[in-house]
Design an enzyme around this catalytic site. Structure first.
Site, PDB file in Angstrom:
ATOM      1  N   ASP A 253     -17.051  -1.283   3.159  1.00 54.45           N
ATOM      2  CA  ASP A 253     -15.877  -0.430   3.001  1.00 54.45           C
ATOM      3  C   ASP A 253     -15.594  -0.243   1.511  1.00 54.45           C
ATOM      4  OD1 ASP A 253     -14.795  -2.908   2.334  1.00 54.45           O
ATOM      5  OD2 ASP A 253     -12.898  -2.538   3.365  1.00 54.45           O
TER       6      ASP A 253
ATOM      7  N   LYS B 249      -3.879  -6.461  -2.931  1.00 61.45           N
ATOM      8  CA  LYS B 249      -4.143  -7.622  -2.072  1.00 61.45           C
ATOM      9  C   LYS B 249      -3.986  -8.865  -2.944  1.00 61.45           C
ATOM     10  CE  LYS B 249      -7.257  -5.280   1.144  1.00 61.45           C
ATOM     11  NZ  LYS B 249      -8.632  -5.125   1.653  1.00 61.45           N
TER      12      LYS B 249
ATOM     13  N   ASP C 247     -14.771  -5.828   1.291  1.00 63.87           N
ATOM     14  CA  ASP C 247     -14.414  -7.028   2.070  1.00 63.87           C
ATOM     15  C   ASP C 247     -14.689  -6.852   3.560  1.00 63.87           C
ATOM     16  OD1 ASP C 247     -12.295  -5.371   2.734  1.00 63.87           O
ATOM     17  OD2 ASP C 247     -10.720  -6.707   1.997  1.00 63.87           O
ATOM     18  N   ARG C 248     -15.159  -5.652   3.967  1.00 67.02           N
ATOM     19  CA  ARG C 248     -15.508  -5.439   5.381  1.00 67.02           C
ATOM     20  C   ARG C 248     -16.941  -4.928   5.484  1.00 67.02           C
ATOM     21  NH1 ARG C 248     -12.613  -1.907   8.635  1.00 67.02           N
ATOM     22  NH2 ARG C 248     -12.354  -0.493   6.898  1.00 67.02           N
TER      23      ARG C 248
ATOM     24  N   SER D  79      -8.394  -0.138  -0.275  1.00 66.47           N
ATOM     25  CA  SER D  79      -9.214  -0.545   0.865  1.00 66.47           C
ATOM     26  C   SER D  79      -9.949   0.656   1.468  1.00 66.47           C
ATOM     27  CB  SER D  79      -8.327  -1.252   1.900  1.00 66.47           C
ATOM     28  OG  SER D  79      -9.106  -1.848   2.897  1.00 66.47           O
ATOM     29  N   HIS D  80      -9.736   0.929   2.763  1.00 63.78           N
ATOM     30  CA  HIS D  80     -10.451   2.030   3.420  1.00 63.78           C
ATOM     31  C   HIS D  80      -9.549   3.259   3.587  1.00 63.78           C
ATOM     32  CE1 HIS D  80      -8.277  -0.119   6.553  1.00 63.78           C
ATOM     33  NE2 HIS D  80      -8.214   1.028   7.189  1.00 63.78           N
TER      34      HIS D  80
ATOM     35  N   HIS E   7     -14.067  -7.649   8.947  1.00 65.47           N
ATOM     36  CA  HIS E   7     -13.778  -8.789   8.069  1.00 65.47           C
ATOM     37  C   HIS E   7     -14.502 -10.008   8.664  1.00 65.47           C
ATOM     38  CE1 HIS E   7     -10.476  -7.077   5.624  1.00 65.47           C
ATOM     39  NE2 HIS E   7     -10.061  -6.481   6.720  1.00 65.47           N
TER      40      HIS E   7
ATOM     41  N   ASP F  48     -13.628  -1.475  -0.693  1.00 66.23           N
ATOM     42  CA  ASP F  48     -13.453  -2.584  -1.634  1.00 66.23           C
ATOM     43  C   ASP F  48     -14.320  -3.793  -1.309  1.00 66.23           C
ATOM     44  OD1 ASP F  48     -11.840  -3.193   0.619  1.00 66.23           O
ATOM     45  OD2 ASP F  48     -10.508  -4.453  -0.564  1.00 66.23           O
TER      46      ASP F  48
ATOM     47  N   ARG G  55       0.825  -1.198   0.000  1.00 68.05           N
ATOM     48  CA  ARG G  55       0.000   0.000   0.000  1.00 68.05           C
ATOM     49  C   ARG G  55       0.863   1.252   0.000  1.00 68.05           C
ATOM     50  NH1 ARG G  55      -4.500  -0.095   4.572  1.00 68.05           N
ATOM     51  NH2 ARG G  55      -4.717  -2.243   3.851  1.00 68.05           N
TER      52      ARG G  55
END
Length: 471
Positions: free
Chosen positions: A244, A115, A248-249, A105-106, A331, A246, A16
């Site tokens: 979030d 990822k 995944d959360r 992501s966030h 997650h 992307d 990242r």
């Protein structure tokens, strides 16, 4: 050709950085070359590539594909979508041996990252450091890979709907749910999913916009749930779900606008799953409430406390055969009739299913939970060179002299201390130069005593709890 990464970019769970400052196309190309070389050496040859809705994602995707093909891997481009759709592309296709999602992501809009999954397992820690050493040495295979595009959105949504298998659709006709995609990459998949779900569904911010004009897409920050709370209250919906950036959360609120935190969601999922899978191991991270571990035991399951970090949890699930795991960060991992990766859209479907099977509304399930007093996750700056050393010092002191009233000292990930008042946690972040603290008690006085113990231990290591910093 060789490539040197910025020192801040190769992290514990992913890669990242800040676009134009620490991350750019040359980095993406080097990641592609190293990943493809590793995959070919392990006997694989085809990689699925997806990307999120950030402004910089198409540029990075282009360079990543160049790198993968230049080292001889074939590429399946699945296009823009949530991270779990990329995971699905890797897990469900026989001919695909690895996957890379470009996502920030966030993080704020000027960040981006990668990822990765490698032959069905998470790619993290030492794997990511290997990308750095291979790139620095130019230790890359050469070749010419092919590129194809696959539209898997429809197939992915079909798979999500299987989370309602065995539930009478008529029982869900009166269901009314609010959803907030936060202008993240899950928007189009959410629209396709909601169109197929029984009941009535109200959607917010499904248009993908990498500038996140409405609110920051991190559903674990309560302020980001304000629009969803307003929607649920205004339309008198049963509950609300948020994602979030992307996908995944997951974040959730009940019909009264109360937040259902990550460990509380896991309580609901565990209760549902343990009806048919007694003795199953349910994993949660060290930040989760004692109420969750107690609830898993009461429902006939085996609670297991493990290290924070989606890659670490996924690895532990494989090792223990656990069908369900989760983290405070939202997650949630279902290996029960699913693939074991973190998918917030699937978690949303399973929340509908759990409520239906348990015969209780989400609001009732949330209301049945014990009222615990918790601090938010406190994150404060500690120099990178001190953060792990300080935790080791606290652990050593408590091993020698736990002090009055200490019932247990757990060193799974940092230090988690249980007393008659509740518990407190100190751990070093794997991704930032911060220490993380959290405490939970039944009473305000108990919480104050736990916080005093945290501060005492920090002081003994020459530190103090400074102002809390963001992720």
């Amino acid at each position: 050709m060789k490539h040197q990464f910025d020192s801040t970019v190769l992290r514990e769970y992913d890669i990242r950085g800040i676009i134009g400052e620490t991350l750019g196309p040359d980095d993406a190309r080097a990641i592609g070359r190293s990943f493809a070389t590793l995959l070919r050496r392990a006997g694989g040859s085809k990689v699925a590539v997806g990307y999120d809705g950030r402004v910089s994602s198409p540029m990075l995707e282009h360079a990543l594909v160049e790198g993968l093909t230049a080292s001889g891997c074939d590429v399946v481009r699945v296009g823009m979508g949530p991270t779990p759709m990329l995971y699905y592309a890797e897990a469900s296709a026989e001919d695909v041996h690895g996957g890379i999602q470009i996502t920030g992501s966030h993080n704020p809009a000027n960040y981006n990252g990668f990822k990765m999954v490698f032959q069905g397992r998470p790619f993290f820690g030492e794997d990511i450091q290997t990308i750095g050493t291979m790139s620095a040495a130019g230790d890359w295979s050469d070749g010419t890979g092919d590129v194809e595009s696959r539209d898997i959105l429809g197939e992915y949504v079909e798979r999500l709907l299987e989370g309602l298998a065995g539930i009478d659709a008529d029982a869900l006709v009166s269901l009314r749910v609010g959803w907030d995609a936060g202008n993240g990459a899950a928007g189009p998949a959410l629209e396709a999913l909601a169109a197929r779900l029984p009941g009535e569904h109200h959607l917010l911010y499904t248009e993908v916009d990498g500038n996140f004009p409405n609110h920051h897409p991190d559903p674990t920050v309560e302020a980001n749930l304000a629009d969803l709370k307003a929607l649920v209250a205004d339309k008198q919906l049963d509950f609300g779900v948020a994602f979030d950036g992307d996908g995944d959360r997951i974040g959730a609120i009940d019909g009264e606008g109360r937040v259902i935190w990550g460990d509380q969601l896991l309580m609901i999922y565990a209760e549902d799953l343990l009806r048919t899978r007694k003795d199953a191991t349910i994993i949660a991270d060290v930040k989760a409430s004692r109420a969750l571990f107690d609830h898993v035991s009461a429902c006939g399951g085996k609670p297991l406390m493990w290290k924070t970090g989606h890659s670490l949890i996924k690895s532990k699930m494989k090792e223990t055969g656990s069908p369900l795991a989760g983290e405070m960060s939202g997650h949630v991992f279902f290996a029960d009739t699913y693939y074991g990766f973190d998918d917030a859209l699937y978690a949303g479907v399973r929340l509908i299913a759990a409520s239906a099977r348990l015969g209780k509304s989400v609001t009732q399930l949330r209301g049945d939970m014990p009222d615990m007093l918790n601090t938010p996750e406190m994150r404060f700056q500690v120099d990178e060179s001190r953060k792990f050393a300080a935790i080791d010092e606290v652990s050593a002191r408590l091993a020698d002299n736990p002090g009055p009233g200490v019932e247990d000292v757990n060193a799974t990930d940092g230090v988690r201390v249980t007393t008659a008042d509740g518990w407190w946690l100190l751990r070093a972040s794997n991704t930032q130069d911060v220490l993380v603290a959290r405490a939970e008690s039944d009473t305000k006085d108990g919480l104050d005593r736990l916080m005093a113990q945290i501060d005492e231990q920090l002081a003994l290591s020459g530190l103090e709890r400074g102002e809390s910093v963001g992720h």
